[in-house]
Scaffold this motif. Structure first.
Motif, PDB file in Angstrom:
ATOM      1  N   PHE A   1       0.660  -1.194  -0.128  1.00  0.00           N
ATOM      2  CA  PHE A   1       0.023   0.080   0.238  1.00  0.00           C
ATOM      3  C   PHE A   1       0.678   1.923  -0.163  1.00  0.00           C
ATOM      4  O   PHE A   1       0.488   2.406  -0.639  1.00  0.00           O
ATOM      5  N   PHE A   2       1.991   1.042   0.625  1.00  0.00           N
ATOM      6  CA  PHE A   2       2.545   2.302   1.087  1.00  0.00           C
ATOM      7  C   PHE A   2       3.603   2.331  -0.173  1.00  0.00           C
ATOM      8  O   PHE A   2       4.513   3.522  -0.426  1.00  0.00           O
ATOM      9  N   ARG A   3       4.106   1.040  -1.189  1.00  0.00           N
ATOM     10  CA  ARG A   3       4.601   1.262  -2.093  1.00  0.00           C
ATOM     11  C   ARG A   3       4.462   2.384  -3.720  1.00  0.00           C
ATOM     12  O   ARG A   3       4.162   2.339  -4.056  1.00  0.00           O
ATOM     13  N   ILE A   4       2.626   1.727  -3.436  1.00  0.00           N
ATOM     14  CA  ILE A   4       1.599   2.331  -4.938  1.00  0.00           C
ATOM     15  C   ILE A   4       1.093   3.760  -4.816  1.00  0.00           C
ATOM     16  O   ILE A   4       0.596   4.127  -5.768  1.00  0.00           O
ATOM     17  N   HIS A   5       0.960   4.310  -3.034  1.00  0.00           N
ATOM     18  CA  HIS A   5       0.266   5.566  -3.441  1.00  0.00           C
ATOM     19  C   HIS A   5       0.743   6.996  -2.936  1.00  0.00           C
ATOM     20  O   HIS A   5       1.862   6.281  -2.129  1.00  0.00           O
TER      21      HIS A   5
ATOM     22  N   ILE B   1       7.987   2.957   9.957  1.00  0.00           N
ATOM     23  CA  ILE B   1       9.058   2.323   9.340  1.00  0.00           C
ATOM     24  C   ILE B   1       8.770   3.017   8.338  1.00  0.00           C
ATOM     25  O   ILE B   1      10.985   3.713   7.578  1.00  0.00           O
ATOM     26  N   VAL B   2       8.375   3.262   7.878  1.00  0.00           N
ATOM     27  CA  VAL B   2       7.729   4.159   5.874  1.00  0.00           C
ATOM     28  C   VAL B   2       9.196   5.498   6.778  1.00  0.00           C
ATOM     29  O   VAL B   2       9.860   5.753   5.959  1.00  0.00           O
ATOM     30  N   ASN B   3       8.649   5.877   7.545  1.00  0.00           N
ATOM     31  CA  ASN B   3       8.857   7.098   7.457  1.00  0.00           C
ATOM     32  C   ASN B   3      10.686   7.034   8.020  1.00  0.00           C
ATOM     33  O   ASN B   3      11.074   7.906   7.246  1.00  0.00           O
ATOM     34  N   ALA B   4      11.289   6.204   8.800  1.00  0.00           N
ATOM     35  CA  ALA B   4      12.708   5.734   9.043  1.00  0.00           C
ATOM     36  C   ALA B   4      13.135   5.525   7.890  1.00  0.00           C
ATOM     37  O   ALA B   4      14.440   5.719   7.667  1.00  0.00           O
TER      38      ALA B   4
ATOM     39  N   CYS C   1      -3.033   7.229 -11.564  1.00  0.00           N
ATOM     40  CA  CYS C   1      -2.353   7.608 -10.524  1.00  0.00           C
ATOM     41  C   CYS C   1      -1.340   6.763  -9.881  1.00  0.00           C
ATOM     42  O   CYS C   1      -0.664   7.211  -8.950  1.00  0.00           O
ATOM     43  N   HIS C   2      -1.987   5.684  -9.872  1.00  0.00           N
ATOM     44  CA  HIS C   2      -1.019   4.648  -9.017  1.00  0.00           C
ATOM     45  C   HIS C   2      -0.009   3.813  -9.600  1.00  0.00           C
ATOM     46  O   HIS C   2      -0.371   3.442 -10.901  1.00  0.00           O
ATOM     47  N   PHE C   3       0.654   3.225  -9.240  1.00  0.00           N
ATOM     48  CA  PHE C   3       2.413   2.358 -10.068  1.00  0.00           C
ATOM     49  C   PHE C   3       2.950   1.926  -8.217  1.00  0.00           C
ATOM     50  O   PHE C   3       3.236   2.800  -7.556  1.00  0.00           O
ATOM     51  N   GLU C   4       3.571   1.703  -8.962  1.00  0.00           N
ATOM     52  CA  GLU C   4       4.821   1.088  -8.260  1.00  0.00           C
ATOM     53  C   GLU C   4       6.114   1.467  -8.607  1.00  0.00           C
ATOM     54  O   GLU C   4       6.692   1.702  -8.914  1.00  0.00           O
ATOM     55  N   ARG C   5       6.219   2.544  -6.960  1.00  0.00           N
ATOM     56  CA  ARG C   5       7.043   3.553  -7.053  1.00  0.00           C
ATOM     57  C   ARG C   5       8.311   3.584  -6.206  1.00  0.00           C
ATOM     58  O   ARG C   5       9.776   3.725  -6.580  1.00  0.00           O
ATOM     59  N   PHE C   6       7.880   1.785  -5.458  1.00  0.00           N
ATOM     60  CA  PHE C   6       9.211   1.166  -4.877  1.00  0.00           C
ATOM     61  C   PHE C   6       9.083   0.113  -5.071  1.00  0.00           C
ATOM     62  O   PHE C   6       7.987  -0.324  -4.727  1.00  0.00           O
ATOM     63  N   GLU C   7      10.284  -0.778  -5.687  1.00  0.00           N
ATOM     64  CA  GLU C   7       9.955  -2.188  -5.922  1.00  0.00           C
ATOM     65  C   GLU C   7      10.629  -3.133  -5.267  1.00  0.00           C
ATOM     66  O   GLU C   7       9.920  -3.984  -4.540  1.00  0.00           O
ATOM     67  N   GLU C   8      11.601  -2.083  -4.529  1.00  0.00           N
ATOM     68  CA  GLU C   8      11.635  -3.004  -2.623  1.00  0.00           C
ATOM     69  C   GLU C   8      10.653  -2.907  -1.401  1.00  0.00           C
ATOM     70  O   GLU C   8      10.216  -1.707  -1.501  1.00  0.00           O
TER      71      GLU C   8
END
Length: 165
Positions: free
Chosen positions: A72-76, A113-116, A154-161
């Protein structure tokens, strides 16, 4: 044997979220709809306060709520308030609809974790909201990008990892 659970998320236009989640390991079903708003029986044209959300049915033996949130946090973009791409307004807010204390704890941990990670320029603005009735959207909105492969998203994988590694 399947251990089916549900998760409720909002992260902008529901079409793009559904299209990306449908192919993820352990996701058994997706439905788009309205959640967290003011009126009964909301529609696309009348859903004050509701987010365009997604109901995910997943097999807890194959994936976890934590892994779902990671994706979820990688696609928006979770750092924008009431906005994703060209879509502006509270309908397009980033929100996790919490069903129990375990989900709340997991969501708070993943947000930390996402913020860090500092992968996003700003801090996560995703709200943790109590679960509310999920109102299924009209049939023409279900599986929209399957029906219209060149439709708006407007959604796509912004980060693969993964954030969790």
């Amino acid at each position: 044997m399947e251990d089916l659970k549900k998760a409720y998320l909002a992260g902008g236009c529901f079409w793009g979220m559904e299209d990306l989640f449908r192919t993820q390991k352990g996701i058994k079903d997706t439905e788009v709809g309205y959640i967290g708003g003011e009126n009964q029986n909301p529609t696309y044209r009348n859903h004050p306060g509701h987010a365009e959300g997604i109901e995910l049915t997943y097999d807890a033996n194959e994936t976890s709520f934590r892994d779902i949130l990671d994706y979820f946090f990688r696609i928006h973009n979770p750092t924008t308030i009431d906005r994703q791409g060209n879509d502006i307004g509270s309908s397009y807010r980033s929100a996790i609809f919490i069903q129990n204390e375990e989900e709340k704890t997991v969501a708070e941990e993943v947000i930390e974790i996402v913020n860090a990670s500092k992968k996003w320029e700003g801090k996560v603005a995703t709200t943790l909201e109590p679960i509310a009735k999920f109102w299924e959207a009209e049939p023409e909105h279900q599986d929209y990008l399957v029906k219209y492969p060149n439709g708006y998203t407007c959604h796509f994988e912004r980060f693969e990892e993964s954030f969790l590694k």
